[in-house]
Write an enzyme that holds these catalytic residues in place. Structure first.
Site, short mmCIF file in Angstrom:
data_model
loop_
_atom_site.label_atom_id
_atom_site.label_comp_id
_atom_site.label_asym_id
_atom_site.label_seq_id
_atom_site.Cartn_x
_atom_site.Cartn_y
_atom_site.Cartn_z
CB VAL A 95 -0.83 3.32 -8.73
CG1 VAL A 95 0.18 3.91 -9.53
CG2 VAL A 95 -1.50 2.36 -9.39
N GLY A 97 0.74 9.49 -3.83
CA GLY A 97 0.86 8.94 -2.42
C GLY A 97 0.06 9.72 -1.55
CB ALA A 140 -3.36 2.48 -5.61
CB CYS A 141 -3.17 7.94 -5.11
SG CYS A 141 -2.01 8.34 -3.97
CG ASP A 142 0.29 9.33 -10.67
OD1 ASP A 142 0.91 8.09 -10.85
OD2 ASP A 142 0.61 10.16 -11.45
#
Length: 103
Positions: A46, A19, A15-17
């Site tokens: 996220v 995408g 997950a990232c901020d």
């Protein structure tokens, strides 16, 4: 604090901020490493983490609280650097050896 035995991991989500970016490379690398264990690896922002059973979420340490809030039953494993962080090996080792993994 959620935990899971590595043999029960069905899905790993990076997950990232936003995408995209470095976390996509992490997901791609992990996909190759975890394929032999039958573990699905995907990538998502996220705030869109699915709440599937048997899920481990890898995210940058600055996003760990948001990831846990989005998917409270998932095991969230934070990392500090995108390439070569020990968290990636920890997850792979837990899956390979059936070891417990905790948030």
């Amino acid at each position: 604090m959620p935990s899971i035995n590595g043999s029960d991991v069905k899905k790993v989500i990076v997950a990232c901020d936003a995408g995209m970016g470095s976390s996509v490379m992490v997901a791609s690398t992990l996909k190759g490493k975890l394929k032999k264990y039958g573990v699905e690896v995907s990538h998502t922002p996220v705030n869109e983490i699915p709440k599937d059973a048997g899920t481990v979420v890898l995210c940058h340490q600055g996003l760990a609280a948001r990831a846990q809030a989005t998917a409270p039953d998932a095991v969230v494993v934070p990392f500090a650097i995108f390439m070569g962080d020990p968290a990636f090996a920890k997850v792979e080792q837990a899956i390979a050896n059936g070891q417990d993994l905790e948030s």
